[in-house]
Structure formats: structure tokens, C-alpha cells
Motif scaffolding. Sequence first.
Motif, short mmCIF file in Angstrom:
data_model
loop_
_atom_site.label_atom_id
_atom_site.label_comp_id
_atom_site.label_asym_id
_atom_site.label_seq_id
_atom_site.Cartn_x
_atom_site.Cartn_y
_atom_site.Cartn_z
N LEU A 57 0.67 -1.14 -0.03
CA LEU A 57 -0.23 0.06 -0.18
C LEU A 57 0.86 1.36 -0.02
CD1 LEU A 57 -2.88 -0.90 2.46
CD2 LEU A 57 -2.97 -0.70 0.09
N ASP A 58 0.68 2.27 -0.81
CA ASP A 58 1.24 3.52 -0.76
C ASP A 58 1.23 4.29 0.59
OD1 ASP A 58 1.81 3.10 -3.67
OD2 ASP A 58 -0.04 4.44 -4.11
N CYS A 59 0.18 4.26 1.34
CA CYS A 59 0.31 4.64 2.71
C CYS A 59 1.37 3.95 4.05
CB CYS A 59 -0.97 4.84 3.16
SG CYS A 59 -1.98 3.37 3.51
N ILE A 60 1.63 3.06 3.49
CA ILE A 60 2.81 2.31 4.45
C ILE A 60 3.95 2.66 4.07
CG2 ILE A 60 3.64 -0.18 5.07
CD1 ILE A 60 0.63 0.70 5.74
N LYS A 61 4.83 2.81 4.90
CA LYS A 61 6.33 3.52 4.74
C LYS A 61 7.28 2.52 4.26
CE LYS A 61 5.55 7.38 7.39
NZ LYS A 61 6.03 8.46 8.18
N PHE A 62 7.03 1.19 4.20
CA PHE A 62 7.72 0.14 3.95
C PHE A 62 8.09 0.14 2.43
CE2 PHE A 62 8.34 -4.39 2.00
CZ PHE A 62 9.45 -4.45 2.87
N LEU A 63 9.51 0.38 2.04
CA LEU A 63 10.09 0.54 0.53
C LEU A 63 9.23 1.73 0.10
CD1 LEU A 63 9.66 -3.24 -0.63
CD2 LEU A 63 11.84 -1.80 0.08
N LYS A 64 9.20 2.62 0.75
CA LYS A 64 8.72 3.90 0.10
C LYS A 64 9.50 4.49 -0.90
CE LYS A 64 5.24 7.11 1.19
NZ LYS A 64 3.99 6.70 1.03
N GLU A 65 10.84 4.38 -0.92
CA GLU A 65 11.56 4.90 -2.08
C GLU A 65 11.58 4.07 -3.34
OE1 GLU A 65 13.75 1.85 0.43
OE2 GLU A 65 12.99 3.89 0.83
N ASP A 66 10.97 2.94 -3.36
CA ASP A 66 10.55 2.04 -4.63
C ASP A 66 9.17 1.98 -4.98
OD1 ASP A 66 11.30 0.49 -6.90
OD2 ASP A 66 11.96 -0.99 -5.77
N PRO A 67 8.57 2.98 -5.41
CA PRO A 67 7.07 2.56 -5.98
C PRO A 67 6.66 1.61 -6.78
CG PRO A 67 7.88 4.94 -6.70
CD PRO A 67 9.17 4.24 -5.96
N CYS A 68 7.73 1.32 -7.73
CA CYS A 68 7.64 0.43 -8.75
C CYS A 68 7.37 -0.99 -8.07
CB CYS A 68 8.64 0.39 -9.77
SG CYS A 68 8.31 -0.82 -11.24
N PHE A 69 8.16 -1.43 -7.30
CA PHE A 69 8.13 -2.66 -6.35
C PHE A 69 6.87 -2.71 -5.71
CE2 PHE A 69 9.13 -5.52 -2.68
CZ PHE A 69 9.73 -6.55 -3.66
N LYS A 70 6.47 -1.63 -5.01
CA LYS A 70 5.17 -1.69 -4.19
C LYS A 70 4.09 -1.93 -4.93
CE LYS A 70 4.87 1.32 -0.84
NZ LYS A 70 4.75 0.80 0.52
N LEU A 71 3.98 -1.37 -6.22
CA LEU A 71 2.98 -1.61 -7.40
C LEU A 71 2.93 -3.25 -7.72
CD1 LEU A 71 0.61 -0.25 -8.76
CD2 LEU A 71 2.38 0.13 -10.65
N LYS A 72 4.18 -3.44 -7.74
CA LYS A 72 4.35 -4.94 -8.00
C LYS A 72 3.77 -6.05 -6.98
CE LYS A 72 8.07 -4.69 -11.41
NZ LYS A 72 9.63 -5.03 -11.54
N MET A 73 4.05 -5.43 -5.96
CA MET A 73 3.58 -6.10 -4.80
C MET A 73 2.03 -6.40 -4.90
SD MET A 73 5.97 -5.14 -1.70
CE MET A 73 5.40 -6.43 -0.32
N CYS A 74 1.40 -5.06 -4.96
CA CYS A 74 -0.28 -5.07 -4.96
C CYS A 74 -0.75 -5.87 -6.10
CB CYS A 74 -0.61 -3.56 -5.34
SG CYS A 74 -0.29 -2.42 -3.94
N TYR A 75 0.20 -6.03 -7.43
CA TYR A 75 -0.18 -6.92 -8.32
C TYR A 75 -0.27 -8.34 -7.86
CZ TYR A 75 -0.47 -3.22 -11.95
OH TYR A 75 -0.83 -2.13 -12.73
#
Length: 188
Positions: A100-118
Motif C-alpha cells: 500500500l502507498d500509505c505504508i512506509k515500507f519500501l517508500k523509495e521504490d514505488p514500482c516494487f510496491k505496485l508489483k506487490m499489489c499486483y
Amino acid sequence: MSAALQMMAFSLALLSALFLLLATCTDCWMVNADDSLEVSHKCRGLWRECVTNMQDGVRTCDQYDSILADHPVKIVVTRTLLITADLLAGLALVTLLLGLDCIKFLKEDPCFKLKMCYGAGVILGFGSVLGLVGSVWYAVDVYVERAMLVSRNIFLGVHYDFGWSCWLGMAGSTGCFVASILLTCCLH
């Protein structure tokens, strides 16, 4: 827009996973459907069978002998599919929470966070299919059992219909599937 969609998908996935877990644990997959002169309410589940006296509200449950004992195929298959669906939904929720974007885990890598959501959406999709197959499998087996007794003019005194646990399993699986679609198709 993306954060709102993520939160909506997370909320739906959380509620649906809770429904799936409750369906797995509760014991009212089949209920007696005879309303005439019934003094008790009978429920059969995946783990036990319960009878509630309608006059005084006393409830007694008989646990099935063992998990490893010989059980009908519908119980074994439904247990397996729903437990697997619960585990996948839990894994998907943890993955989605970290993505989730609101969680500060891996905030510097939004592409990886998006892959986690997928990834969470894909896992949730697999879990929803397994939960839906398990719930529908059980419901179809109850229907076929009842239809066979009716077609042979056999009346055993009690016939069963789908219980609220079965409907809860279907609703939870459907909700997980919708959350999966939101995460995999609508999130850009």
C-alpha cells in the motif's frame, strides 16, 4: 486515485478473507429444511454436527471422529479448498498491506510496491477461485443428494438445504475475486 483504490481493495479483501475464515470455522453448511413440527434445528458443518433445541435454546454438538477418519468426499474436498483459500487470502493481505502507498515500507521504490499489489491481486484471485470451488462443490453435492432422495421418493424425516456458512463462503470468495480484479486490472 490509486491510494483510494488500494484502500478500497484492501478493505474488501480483509472483509472477504474474514468471511472465508468464518465459513471454514463455522458449522452450519447444511441446515434442516423441514419446518413442519420441528422442535430442533440441525446444522452440519465441515468439522461437526450441531442440534439446537428450539424450545429451550440448548445446543449440543458432535465433533467428527478425526480429521484423518473416513469422511464423505464433499467434506474432505471442501475442507482442503477452504483452508488453502484462507491461507492464500492471508498471504495476499500481508503482501497487499506492505504494498500500500500509505505504508512506509519500501517508500523509495514505488514500482516494487505496485508489483506487490499486483502480486497480492494474483494470490487473492487464486484463493478466491479455490474458495468458490469448495463452496459451490459442497452446495452442489447437497443439492444432488437431496434431488436423488426426492426422485426415489425416499423421505428420511429430515432433508437439508444450504446453510449460512455455505453462503458466507461463497460471499467471501466472490469478494476476494472482486478485490483481485481491482488490484490486477484497475490499478495503474
